[in-house]
Design an enzyme around this catalytic site. Structure first.
Site, PDB file in Angstrom:
ATOM      1  N   GLY A 156      -1.149  -1.919  -0.758  1.00  9.56           N
ATOM      2  CA  GLY A 156      -2.245  -0.704  -0.804  1.00  9.56           C
ATOM      3  C   GLY A 156      -2.453  -0.140  -2.140  1.00  9.56           C
ATOM      4  O   GLY A 156      -3.614   0.372  -2.099  1.00  9.56           O
ATOM      5  N   ASP A 158      -0.873   4.224  -1.931  1.00 14.04           N
ATOM      6  CA  ASP A 158      -2.275   4.390  -1.190  1.00 14.04           C
ATOM      7  C   ASP A 158      -2.380   5.716  -0.476  1.00 14.04           C
ATOM      8  O   ASP A 158      -3.397   6.561  -0.889  1.00 14.04           O
ATOM      9  CB  ASP A 158      -2.715   3.111  -0.427  1.00 14.04           C
ATOM     10  CG  ASP A 158      -1.775   2.809   0.453  1.00 14.04           C
ATOM     11  OD1 ASP A 158      -0.719   3.391   0.863  1.00 14.04           O
ATOM     12  OD2 ASP A 158      -2.172   1.662   1.133  1.00 14.04           O
ATOM     13  N   ARG A 212      -9.746  -4.422   1.923  1.00 14.81           N
ATOM     14  CA  ARG A 212      -9.087  -3.729   0.730  1.00 14.81           C
ATOM     15  C   ARG A 212     -10.005  -3.826  -0.476  1.00 14.81           C
ATOM     16  O   ARG A 212      -9.795  -2.948  -1.262  1.00 14.81           O
ATOM     17  CB  ARG A 212      -8.016  -4.805   0.255  1.00 14.81           C
ATOM     18  CG  ARG A 212      -6.767  -4.708   1.145  1.00 14.81           C
ATOM     19  CD  ARG A 212      -5.511  -5.070   0.301  1.00 14.81           C
ATOM     20  NE  ARG A 212      -4.138  -5.304   1.418  1.00 14.81           N
ATOM     21  CZ  ARG A 212      -3.384  -4.430   2.057  1.00 14.81           C
ATOM     22  NH1 ARG A 212      -3.560  -3.230   1.702  1.00 14.81           N
ATOM     23  NH2 ARG A 212      -2.321  -4.895   2.631  1.00 14.81           N
ATOM     24  N   ASP A 234      -5.863  -1.194   3.969  1.00 16.32           N
ATOM     25  CA  ASP A 234      -6.317  -2.541   4.886  1.00 16.32           C
ATOM     26  C   ASP A 234      -6.286  -1.991   6.403  1.00 16.32           C
ATOM     27  O   ASP A 234      -5.613  -1.251   6.592  1.00 16.32           O
ATOM     28  CB  ASP A 234      -5.604  -3.691   4.581  1.00 16.32           C
ATOM     29  CG  ASP A 234      -4.047  -3.426   5.212  1.00 16.32           C
ATOM     30  OD1 ASP A 234      -3.478  -2.415   4.833  1.00 16.32           O
ATOM     31  OD2 ASP A 234      -3.738  -4.322   5.939  1.00 16.32           O
ATOM     32  N   ASP A 279       1.002   9.111   4.991  1.00 13.78           N
ATOM     33  CA  ASP A 279       0.559   9.297   6.325  1.00 13.78           C
ATOM     34  C   ASP A 279       1.806   9.873   7.359  1.00 13.78           C
ATOM     35  O   ASP A 279       2.144  11.109   7.109  1.00 13.78           O
ATOM     36  CB  ASP A 279       0.276   7.802   6.759  1.00 13.78           C
ATOM     37  CG  ASP A 279      -0.073   7.762   8.413  1.00 13.78           C
ATOM     38  OD1 ASP A 279      -0.572   8.881   8.914  1.00 13.78           O
ATOM     39  OD2 ASP A 279      -0.248   6.724   9.011  1.00 13.78           O
ATOM     40  N   LYS A 333      -2.886  12.372   4.444  1.00 16.14           N
ATOM     41  CA  LYS A 333      -3.451  12.772   5.904  1.00 16.14           C
ATOM     42  C   LYS A 333      -2.843  14.103   6.225  1.00 16.14           C
ATOM     43  O   LYS A 333      -1.733  14.208   5.985  1.00 16.14           O
ATOM     44  CB  LYS A 333      -3.063  11.742   6.719  1.00 16.14           C
ATOM     45  CG  LYS A 333      -3.845  10.721   6.773  1.00 16.14           C
ATOM     46  CD  LYS A 333      -3.669   9.812   8.205  1.00 16.14           C
ATOM     47  CE  LYS A 333      -4.242   8.486   7.824  1.00 16.14           C
ATOM     48  NZ  LYS A 333      -3.975   7.440   8.924  1.00 16.14           N
ATOM     49  N   PHE A 389      -7.879   6.817  10.761  1.00 15.60           N
ATOM     50  CA  PHE A 389      -7.589   5.630  10.261  1.00 15.60           C
ATOM     51  C   PHE A 389      -8.810   5.176   9.260  1.00 15.60           C
ATOM     52  O   PHE A 389     -10.124   4.978   9.517  1.00 15.60           O
ATOM     53  CB  PHE A 389      -7.469   4.495  11.234  1.00 15.60           C
ATOM     54  CG  PHE A 389      -6.781   3.034  10.486  1.00 15.60           C
ATOM     55  CD1 PHE A 389      -5.333   3.565  10.448  1.00 15.60           C
ATOM     56  CD2 PHE A 389      -7.286   2.213  10.337  1.00 15.60           C
ATOM     57  CE1 PHE A 389      -4.431   2.260   9.687  1.00 15.60           C
ATOM     58  CE2 PHE A 389      -6.647   1.160   9.572  1.00 15.60           C
ATOM     59  CZ  PHE A 389      -5.349   1.220   9.427  1.00 15.60           C
ATOM     60  N   VAL A 390      -8.173   5.039   7.856  1.00  9.69           N
ATOM     61  CA  VAL A 390      -9.364   4.637   6.657  1.00  9.69           C
ATOM     62  C   VAL A 390      -9.020   3.305   6.270  1.00  9.69           C
ATOM     63  O   VAL A 390      -7.966   2.924   6.105  1.00  9.69           O
ATOM     64  CB  VAL A 390      -9.597   5.509   5.934  1.00  9.69           C
ATOM     65  CG1 VAL A 390      -9.794   7.131   6.638  1.00  9.69           C
ATOM     66  CG2 VAL A 390      -7.869   5.930   5.086  1.00  9.69           C
TER      67      VAL A 390
HETATM   68  P1  IMP Z   1       3.521   6.026   6.319  1.00 14.70           P
HETATM   69  O1  IMP Z   1       3.144   6.045   7.537  1.00 14.70           O
HETATM   70  O2  IMP Z   1       3.368   7.271   5.366  1.00 14.70           O
HETATM   71  O3  IMP Z   1       4.896   5.335   6.222  1.00 14.70           O
HETATM   72  O4  IMP Z   1       2.543   4.948   5.484  1.00 14.70           O
HETATM   73  C1  IMP Z   1       2.979   3.590   5.428  1.00 14.70           C
HETATM   74  C2  IMP Z   1       1.614   2.823   4.945  1.00 14.70           C
HETATM   75  O5  IMP Z   1       0.686   2.574   6.212  1.00 14.70           O
HETATM   76  C3  IMP Z   1       0.864   3.306   3.951  1.00 14.70           C
HETATM   77  O6  IMP Z   1       1.300   2.988   2.686  1.00 14.70           O
HETATM   78  C4  IMP Z   1      -0.391   2.644   4.236  1.00 14.70           C
HETATM   79  O7  IMP Z   1      -0.356   1.188   3.555  1.00 14.70           O
HETATM   80  C5  IMP Z   1      -0.376   2.334   5.619  1.00 14.70           C
HETATM   81  N1  IMP Z   1      -1.420   3.240   6.385  1.00 14.70           N
HETATM   82  C6  IMP Z   1      -1.019   4.527   6.677  1.00 14.70           C
HETATM   83  N2  IMP Z   1      -2.219   5.157   6.998  1.00 14.70           N
HETATM   84  C7  IMP Z   1      -3.213   4.257   6.709  1.00 14.70           C
HETATM   85  C8  IMP Z   1      -4.845   4.373   7.056  1.00 14.70           C
HETATM   86  O8  IMP Z   1      -5.491   5.370   7.591  1.00 14.70           O
HETATM   87  N3  IMP Z   1      -5.363   3.298   6.690  1.00 14.70           N
HETATM   88  C9  IMP Z   1      -4.758   1.986   6.301  1.00 14.70           C
HETATM   89  N4  IMP Z   1      -3.523   1.985   6.150  1.00 14.70           N
HETATM   90  C10 IMP Z   1      -2.577   3.226   6.235  1.00 14.70           C
HETATM   91 MG    MG Z   2      -1.297  -1.303   4.831  1.00 12.01          MG
END
Ligand code: IMP
Ligand code: MG
Length: 180
Positions: free
Chosen positions: A43, A99, A164, A158, A102, A130, A151-152
């Protein structure tokens, strides 16, 4: 691909202008310390390429490949490290690039792994953060943009490995997201 977006949040020019600012902050903070950047694949690839070329300091670059999403739009809570050997972080000043922040699950797991390898310091830089209550408490030190809990895709992010290469970041149309 752009027709799959509900709306554009940040166009390419807006992103690059913000990267100029973050790169200047990072360059000022690390001007006296050698920086080791660890980019989280896949990402952060495009973000990394544009950001690092704006940092006129000697630095080392390593990548780390993890998976936590497994194709959907919600983190599963499991973080799988896809390589056996971690980058060499002992005695270095580490800047993790990702990237998006979340749920916090990925960055918390990576932070813990790297801390165990005795770096001198660890900071986190994300393109997007976020606004939401996270599963894991993680603070980023450098943030491109704050966004809502949507969701972006684009600019490295991606949905099921697509989008991407979109030059902008936008909200994906809900009707294109498979209901789990
Ligand atoms: P986490 O939920 O903070 O562990 O995020 C894990 C991974 O989920 C991030 O590094 C992104 O690759 C992916 N991700 C989280 N939110 C989004 C979104 O809105 N769009 C696309 N990928 C996301
Ligand atoms: Mg991803």
């Amino acid at each position: 691909m752009q027709e799959d977006l509900e709306r554009i949040l940040f166009d390419e020019q807006t992103i690059l202008q913000r990267l100029d600012q973050i790169a200047a902050e990072i360059s000022a903070d690390y001007r006296k310390r050698e920086l080791t950047v660890i980019a989280i694949l896949n990402g952060s690839l495009i973000f990394m390429a544009d950001l690092l070329r704006r940092i006129p300091l000697p630095l080392k670059l390593d990548c780390l490949s993890v998976a936590s999403y497994h194709g959907g739009t919600q983190s599963t809570g499991d973080v799988v490290f896809k390589q056996i050997a971690l980058p060499d972080v002992a005695g270095r000043h580490i800047l993790i690039l990702d990237d998006i922040l979340d749920s916090g699950v990925t960055l918390a797991a990576i932070g813990e792994k790297l801390q165990a390898a005795q770096p001198l310091s660890v900071k986190i830089c994300v393109l997007l953060r976020k606004k939401k209550i996270r599963q894991r408490q993680v603070e980023a030190d450098y943030i491109g943009f704050d966004i809502g809990d949507e969701f972006v895709v684009g600019y490295g992010l991606d949905y099921m490995e697509h989008y991407r290469n979109l030059p902008c970041v936008g909200v994906l149309r809900k009707d294109l997201i498979a209901s789990a």
